[in-house]
Design an enzyme around this catalytic site. Structure first.
Site, PDB file in Angstrom:
ATOM      1  N   THR A 119       0.850  -1.189   0.000  1.00  0.00           N
ATOM      2  CA  THR A 119       0.000   0.000   0.000  1.00  0.00           C
ATOM      3  C   THR A 119       0.884   1.237   0.000  1.00  0.00           C
ATOM      4  O   THR A 119       2.010   1.200   0.503  1.00  0.00           O
ATOM      5  CB  THR A 119      -0.927   0.040   1.226  1.00  0.00           C
ATOM      6  N   ASN A 120       0.351   2.327  -0.561  1.00  0.00           N
ATOM      7  CA  ASN A 120       1.061   3.605  -0.485  1.00  0.00           C
ATOM      8  C   ASN A 120       0.449   4.482   0.605  1.00  0.00           C
ATOM      9  O   ASN A 120       0.841   5.626   0.770  1.00  0.00           O
ATOM     10  CB  ASN A 120       0.971   4.336  -1.837  1.00  0.00           C
ATOM     11  N   ASN A 121      -0.537   3.934   1.325  1.00  0.00           N
ATOM     12  CA  ASN A 121      -1.236   4.715   2.355  1.00  0.00           C
ATOM     13  C   ASN A 121      -0.512   4.553   3.704  1.00  0.00           C
ATOM     14  O   ASN A 121      -0.582   3.509   4.347  1.00  0.00           O
ATOM     15  CB  ASN A 121      -2.687   4.205   2.425  1.00  0.00           C
ATOM     16  N   ASP A 131      -8.085  -4.029   0.165  1.00  0.00           N
ATOM     17  CA  ASP A 131      -8.976  -3.069  -0.488  1.00  0.00           C
ATOM     18  C   ASP A 131     -10.186  -2.926   0.412  1.00  0.00           C
ATOM     19  O   ASP A 131     -10.677  -3.909   0.980  1.00  0.00           O
ATOM     20  CB  ASP A 131      -9.367  -3.542  -1.893  1.00  0.00           C
ATOM     21  N   GLY A 144      -9.629   8.974   5.464  1.00  0.00           N
ATOM     22  CA  GLY A 144     -10.779   8.582   4.646  1.00  0.00           C
ATOM     23  C   GLY A 144     -12.092   9.074   5.239  1.00  0.00           C
ATOM     24  O   GLY A 144     -12.226  10.241   5.625  1.00  0.00           O
ATOM     25  N   ASP A 169     -13.396   8.257   8.054  1.00  0.00           N
ATOM     26  CA  ASP A 169     -13.435   8.086   9.514  1.00  0.00           C
ATOM     27  C   ASP A 169     -14.253   9.156  10.257  1.00  0.00           C
ATOM     28  O   ASP A 169     -15.000   8.807  11.181  1.00  0.00           O
ATOM     29  CB  ASP A 169     -12.013   8.041  10.096  1.00  0.00           C
ATOM     30  N   LYS A 192      -9.429   1.667  17.428  1.00  0.00           N
ATOM     31  CA  LYS A 192      -9.965   1.444  16.073  1.00  0.00           C
ATOM     32  C   LYS A 192      -9.618   0.029  15.595  1.00  0.00           C
ATOM     33  O   LYS A 192     -10.474  -0.681  15.058  1.00  0.00           O
ATOM     34  CB  LYS A 192      -9.423   2.507  15.097  1.00  0.00           C
ATOM     35  N   HIS A 246     -12.944  -2.922  10.449  1.00  0.00           N
ATOM     36  CA  HIS A 246     -12.870  -3.825   9.296  1.00  0.00           C
ATOM     37  C   HIS A 246     -11.433  -4.294   9.067  1.00  0.00           C
ATOM     38  O   HIS A 246     -11.161  -5.473   8.980  1.00  0.00           O
ATOM     39  CB  HIS A 246     -13.405  -3.065   8.075  1.00  0.00           C
TER      40      HIS A 246
HETATM   41  P1  IMP Z   1      -8.613   1.745  -0.480  1.00  0.00           P
HETATM   42  O1  IMP Z   1      -8.771   0.464   0.218  1.00  0.00           O
HETATM   43  O2  IMP Z   1      -7.307   2.395  -0.119  1.00  0.00           O
HETATM   44  O3  IMP Z   1      -8.818   1.631  -1.971  1.00  0.00           O
HETATM   45  O4  IMP Z   1      -9.700   2.722   0.093  1.00  0.00           O
HETATM   46  C1  IMP Z   1     -10.939   3.004  -0.531  1.00  0.00           C
HETATM   47  C2  IMP Z   1     -11.573   4.211   0.137  1.00  0.00           C
HETATM   48  O5  IMP Z   1     -11.983   3.885   1.458  1.00  0.00           O
HETATM   49  C3  IMP Z   1     -10.658   5.438   0.272  1.00  0.00           C
HETATM   50  O6  IMP Z   1     -11.467   6.588   0.103  1.00  0.00           O
HETATM   51  C4  IMP Z   1     -10.164   5.353   1.675  1.00  0.00           C
HETATM   52  O7  IMP Z   1      -9.847   6.616   2.205  1.00  0.00           O
HETATM   53  C5  IMP Z   1     -11.365   4.746   2.384  1.00  0.00           C
HETATM   54  N1  IMP Z   1     -10.942   3.954   3.542  1.00  0.00           N
HETATM   55  C6  IMP Z   1     -10.184   2.831   3.541  1.00  0.00           C
HETATM   56  N2  IMP Z   1     -10.001   2.393   4.809  1.00  0.00           N
HETATM   57  C7  IMP Z   1     -10.648   3.283   5.606  1.00  0.00           C
HETATM   58  C8  IMP Z   1     -10.786   3.390   7.014  1.00  0.00           C
HETATM   59  O8  IMP Z   1     -10.266   2.593   7.806  1.00  0.00           O
HETATM   60  N3  IMP Z   1     -11.524   4.426   7.464  1.00  0.00           N
HETATM   61  C9  IMP Z   1     -12.105   5.347   6.628  1.00  0.00           C
HETATM   62  N4  IMP Z   1     -11.981   5.304   5.314  1.00  0.00           N
HETATM   63  C10 IMP Z   1     -11.250   4.271   4.796  1.00  0.00           C
END
Ligand code: IMP
Length: 197
Positions: free
Chosen positions: A7-9, A68, A149, A151, A171, A176
């Protein structure tokens, strides 16, 4: 055991490191020399998670896992779901995604929603999937400054605070991703025990 989290997050890496403790060492994409955006063009969480993990495995040759996540809102028939990241279009923006969500939810009393995470793991030449779900509701405005995101507008069931008001540890207990990571950890632990037996 060393494993790459594809991941890049950086917020996700922080969360997962907190959940894994010192038993497993998480290596980032930068650590393996991967600086590109990972492909995620599918229409399911499974598809995207495996697409990212397979990309890293085949281009960099390392065992890895990718996640994802989608936010599924009942009153929006499960949207934004797999399109949560690009809900308000490109370039991706948490601010614009939340604004669009609150706009679509305005005047709607059924606020039920859930986050769903799929983790795709590739170890040697085998693939595995783990899932975690957190149910709750969408608030009418943002509350809290932590997390990322969606949250600030998601309040998990049984809590009077949003995800953005919880500590990382809190959290991870109920989220999830935290649940999917727990399933991943217990799989990796059992596998380690099996390997040594
Ligand atoms: P991805 O899994 O990085 O593709 O995330 C898809 C979308 O869901 C993005 O807009 C993320 O910011 C949001 N997202 C993923 N995980 C979380 C979380 O734990 N809390 C809130 N938003 C999330």
């Amino acid at each position: 055991m060393k494993i790459c989290f594809a991941t890049n997050n950086l917020k996700k890496i922080e969360e997962v490191k907190a959940a894994l403790g010192s038993e497993f060492e998480i290596v980032s994409l930068q650590d393996i020399g991967c600086f590109e955006e990972l492909p995620e063009t599918g229409d399911t969480l499974d598809h995207n998670a495996f697409q990212k993990a397979r990309y890293v495995k085949s281009n960099f040759g390392v065992d890895c896992f990718a996640d994802d996540t989608g936010l599924e809102v009942d009153a929006l028939d499960g949207a934004p779901g797999v399109y949560s990241g690009r809900f308000a279009g490109e370039p991706r923006s948490d601010e614009r995604n939340i604004a669009l969500l609150l706009d679509k939810m305005s005047g709607i009393s059924d606020r039920k929603a859930r986050f769903r995470t799929v983790i795709a793991l590739i170890l040697e030449d085998r693939e595995y999937a783990f899932e975690g779900v957190a149910s709750g509701e969408i608030l009418g405005e943002k509350v809290g400054s932590g997390g990322f995101g969606y949250d600030p507008v998601f309040r998990p069931n049984g809590f009077d605070r949003t995800f953005a008001e919880l500590s990382l540890v809190e959290k991870n207990e109920i989220s999830h991703r935290g649940k999917a990571v727990k399933a991943l950890i217990s799989f990796l632990r059992n596998r380690n025990i099996g390997d040594k037996a």
